[in-house]
Design a protein around this motif. Structure first.
Motif, short mmCIF file in Angstrom:
data_model
loop_
_atom_site.label_atom_id
_atom_site.label_comp_id
_atom_site.label_asym_id
_atom_site.label_seq_id
_atom_site.Cartn_x
_atom_site.Cartn_y
_atom_site.Cartn_z
N GLN A 217 42.30 -37.65 -42.23
CA GLN A 217 41.29 -38.34 -41.44
C GLN A 217 41.45 -39.85 -41.65
OE1 GLN A 217 38.56 -36.52 -39.45
NE2 GLN A 217 40.49 -35.41 -39.59
N ILE A 218 41.24 -40.59 -40.57
CA ILE A 218 41.41 -42.05 -40.63
C ILE A 218 40.10 -42.68 -40.15
CG2 ILE A 218 42.64 -44.02 -39.63
CD1 ILE A 218 45.12 -42.22 -39.42
N ILE A 219 39.52 -43.55 -40.99
CA ILE A 219 38.30 -44.26 -40.57
C ILE A 219 38.54 -45.75 -40.72
CG2 ILE A 219 36.86 -42.28 -41.09
CD1 ILE A 219 35.85 -43.64 -43.59
N ALA A 220 37.99 -46.54 -39.78
CA ALA A 220 38.38 -47.95 -39.73
C ALA A 220 37.18 -48.85 -39.49
CB ALA A 220 39.39 -48.15 -38.61
N HIS A 221 37.33 -50.09 -39.97
CA HIS A 221 36.31 -51.12 -39.74
C HIS A 221 36.57 -51.79 -38.40
CE1 HIS A 221 33.87 -54.71 -40.41
NE2 HIS A 221 33.25 -54.01 -41.34
N PRO A 222 35.51 -52.12 -37.64
CA PRO A 222 35.74 -52.68 -36.29
C PRO A 222 36.33 -54.08 -36.27
CG PRO A 222 33.39 -52.60 -36.79
CD PRO A 222 34.09 -51.85 -37.90
N GLU A 223 36.61 -54.69 -37.42
CA GLU A 223 37.36 -55.96 -37.43
C GLU A 223 38.85 -55.72 -37.23
OE1 GLU A 223 36.38 -57.92 -41.09
OE2 GLU A 223 34.28 -58.15 -40.55
N LEU A 229 42.11 -49.27 -34.05
CA LEU A 229 40.86 -48.51 -33.87
C LEU A 229 41.09 -47.26 -33.02
CD1 LEU A 229 38.23 -51.38 -33.39
CD2 LEU A 229 38.87 -50.18 -35.48
N ALA A 230 42.04 -47.37 -32.08
CA ALA A 230 42.33 -46.21 -31.21
C ALA A 230 42.89 -45.04 -32.02
CB ALA A 230 43.31 -46.62 -30.12
N GLU A 231 43.47 -45.31 -33.18
CA GLU A 231 44.02 -44.24 -34.04
C GLU A 231 42.96 -43.63 -34.94
OE1 GLU A 231 47.13 -43.11 -33.92
OE2 GLU A 231 47.69 -44.58 -32.39
N ALA A 232 41.75 -44.22 -34.98
CA ALA A 232 40.77 -43.81 -35.99
C ALA A 232 39.90 -42.65 -35.51
CB ALA A 232 39.88 -44.99 -36.35
N ASP A 233 39.49 -41.80 -36.47
CA ASP A 233 38.56 -40.70 -36.18
C ASP A 233 37.12 -41.18 -36.21
OD1 ASP A 233 40.52 -38.45 -36.16
OD2 ASP A 233 40.91 -39.23 -38.17
N PHE A 234 36.89 -42.32 -36.86
CA PHE A 234 35.54 -42.90 -36.92
C PHE A 234 35.70 -44.41 -37.10
CE2 PHE A 234 32.14 -44.56 -39.71
CZ PHE A 234 31.02 -44.28 -38.92
N VAL A 235 34.82 -45.17 -36.45
CA VAL A 235 34.79 -46.63 -36.61
C VAL A 235 33.40 -47.02 -37.06
CG1 VAL A 235 35.00 -48.86 -35.40
CG2 VAL A 235 36.55 -46.97 -34.81
N GLY A 236 33.28 -47.82 -38.12
CA GLY A 236 31.95 -48.22 -38.57
C GLY A 236 31.99 -49.34 -39.58
N SER A 237 30.81 -49.84 -39.91
CA SER A 237 30.68 -50.89 -40.93
C SER A 237 31.15 -50.32 -42.27
CB SER A 237 29.23 -51.33 -41.04
OG SER A 237 28.48 -50.38 -41.78
N THR A 238 31.19 -51.18 -43.28
CA THR A 238 31.64 -50.69 -44.59
C THR A 238 30.71 -49.57 -45.09
OG1 THR A 238 30.45 -52.50 -45.69
CG2 THR A 238 32.81 -52.83 -45.25
N SER A 239 29.40 -49.75 -44.95
CA SER A 239 28.48 -48.67 -45.38
C SER A 239 28.59 -47.46 -44.47
CB SER A 239 27.03 -49.16 -45.41
OG SER A 239 26.86 -50.06 -46.47
N GLY A 240 28.82 -47.70 -43.17
CA GLY A 240 29.02 -46.58 -42.24
C GLY A 240 30.22 -45.75 -42.67
N MET A 241 31.28 -46.42 -43.11
CA MET A 241 32.48 -45.71 -43.56
C MET A 241 32.21 -44.92 -44.84
SD MET A 241 35.23 -48.76 -42.83
CE MET A 241 36.74 -47.90 -43.17
N ILE A 242 31.47 -45.54 -45.76
CA ILE A 242 31.15 -44.85 -47.03
C ILE A 242 30.32 -43.60 -46.73
CG2 ILE A 242 29.81 -45.04 -49.18
CD1 ILE A 242 30.70 -47.98 -49.34
N ASN A 243 29.32 -43.75 -45.87
CA ASN A 243 28.47 -42.59 -45.54
C ASN A 243 29.28 -41.50 -44.87
OD1 ASN A 243 26.31 -43.89 -46.57
ND2 ASN A 243 25.58 -44.67 -44.61
N TRP A 244 30.19 -41.90 -43.98
CA TRP A 244 31.02 -40.90 -43.30
C TRP A 244 31.83 -40.12 -44.34
CZ3 TRP A 244 35.91 -39.12 -42.65
CH2 TRP A 244 36.18 -38.38 -41.50
N ALA A 245 32.44 -40.83 -45.29
CA ALA A 245 33.26 -40.17 -46.33
C ALA A 245 32.41 -39.20 -47.15
CB ALA A 245 33.90 -41.22 -47.23
#
Ligand code: 13P
Ligand code: SF4
Length: 325
Positions: A217-223, A229-245
């Protein structure tokens, strides 16, 4: 999204995250910081990119830029030590002017904050009369003061849509701006700024991770750039990424962002193997335990924002804080 540090002592919290030999070496420093926090009635706010000794150890509250701004506005402490970069400390001062805000290293800047000035915003307003200016918090107080509203990576789409405008000027991150444009019908006028850490990731390297690790799984920051970003399974802020994980707990995960994030979250998601492309933010990494100790000991470096600028910047930040996400 913010996280309050648990009731375990700071040294205990590091067990299993930092090697025991390292814990033994830094324990005196951590104890000194804890004593100084009590003496100064201070809190340490830590961004998600801090190293684990700071993030899990001496921080009182931790989170992404939005959470840090909210926590700074709400704290009862007399002193806020910002374990993050300068714009975060300035934002803390803007939202809570009567507090003493310290940044442990004055050189802890940000390539996005360097990308636009107040004069640039004034010129843009002349060029696009009546078009509202939405400014990422990764900017100076002077730029915020020239803006209609601020945003962070966790609320940018909602902030843009909250204005009810057909067009907005979005400053200064071209990639976050493109990401927002892809999520809304609002026409977004972009600026050329970029984050020196996130712009270095490539779609090619992410495709290589997928080819080598099926199911990863690949998750990315919108910067990050659009093709990343097109390759990512989820895009979010740093906390959004932590919560997703923490919620998804995949077998293998790439976090496409500053690499201390993986170190910080890995201990809490032991079943996940983190594949770590390591791009460090040289500014975030200027903040160390030693400098946090020195800042509390010598009350340095105090962040000041000129009152007239702070008053105007506060309007833009508080408008952002009022947007529901
Ligand atoms: P977050 O608000 O997502 O934590 O991002 C801040 C930042 O500087 C990312 O590079
Ligand atoms: Fe700025 Fe990028 Fe560092 Fe975040 S990671 S503080 S946007 S240079």
């Amino acid at each position: 999204m913010s996280t309050a540090t648990t009731t375990h002592g700071p040294v205990e919290r590091l067990r299993g995250i930092v090697p025991d030999a390292e814990i033994a070496a830094i324990t005196p420093l951590i104890e000194e910081i804890e004593e100084l926090k009590v003496r100064r009635n201070a809190v340490v706010l830590a961004h998600n990119y801090m190293t684990p000794d700071i993030f899990h150890g001496v921080s009182d509250l931790k989170g992404d830029s939005l959470a840090l701004a909210k926590m700074a506005a709400e704290t009862d402490a007399d002193v806020i030590v910002m374990a993050g970069v300068h714009f975060m400390a300035e934002t803390a001062k803007i939202v809570n002017e009567q507090k003493t805000v310290l940044i442990p290293d004055l050189e802890a800047g940000c390539s996005l904050a360097d990308a636009v000035t107040g004069a640039d915003v004034r010129l843009l307003r002349e060029r696009y009369p009546g078009v509202p200016v939405v400014t990422y918090v990764n900017t100076s107080a002077e730029v915020k003061a020239e803006s209609d509203i601020c945003c962070t990576s966790s609320n940018a789409v909602q902030v843009v849509e909250s204005l009810g405008a057909e067009r907005v000027i979005f400053l200064p991150d071209q990639y976050l701006g493109r990401w927002v444009a892809s999520q809304t019908d609002v026409d977004v006028i972009l600026w050329e700024g970029s984050c020196m850490v996130h712009e270095r990731f490539t779609a090619e390297e992410l495709r290589a991770y997928r080819a080598l690790n099926p199911g990863i799984q690949i998750i990315a920051h919108p910067e990050c750039p659009q093709d990343v970003l097109a390759e990512a399974d989820f895009v979010g802020s740093t906390s959004g990424m932590i919560n997703w994980a923490k919620t998804e707990r995949p077998r293998q995960l790439v976090m496409v962002t500053e690499c201390s994030m993986s170190d910080n979250v890995a201990a809490e998601v032991p079943e996940t193997e983190f594949i770590r492309p390591c791009n460090l933010c040289p500014y975030m990494k200027l903040i160390t335990l030693q400098k946090i100790r020195d800042s509390l000991l010598e009350m340095k470096h105090e962040v000041h924002v000129e009152p007239e600028i702070a008053a105007r910047a506060r309007i833009a930040v508080e408008r952002m804080l009022a947007v529901q996400i």
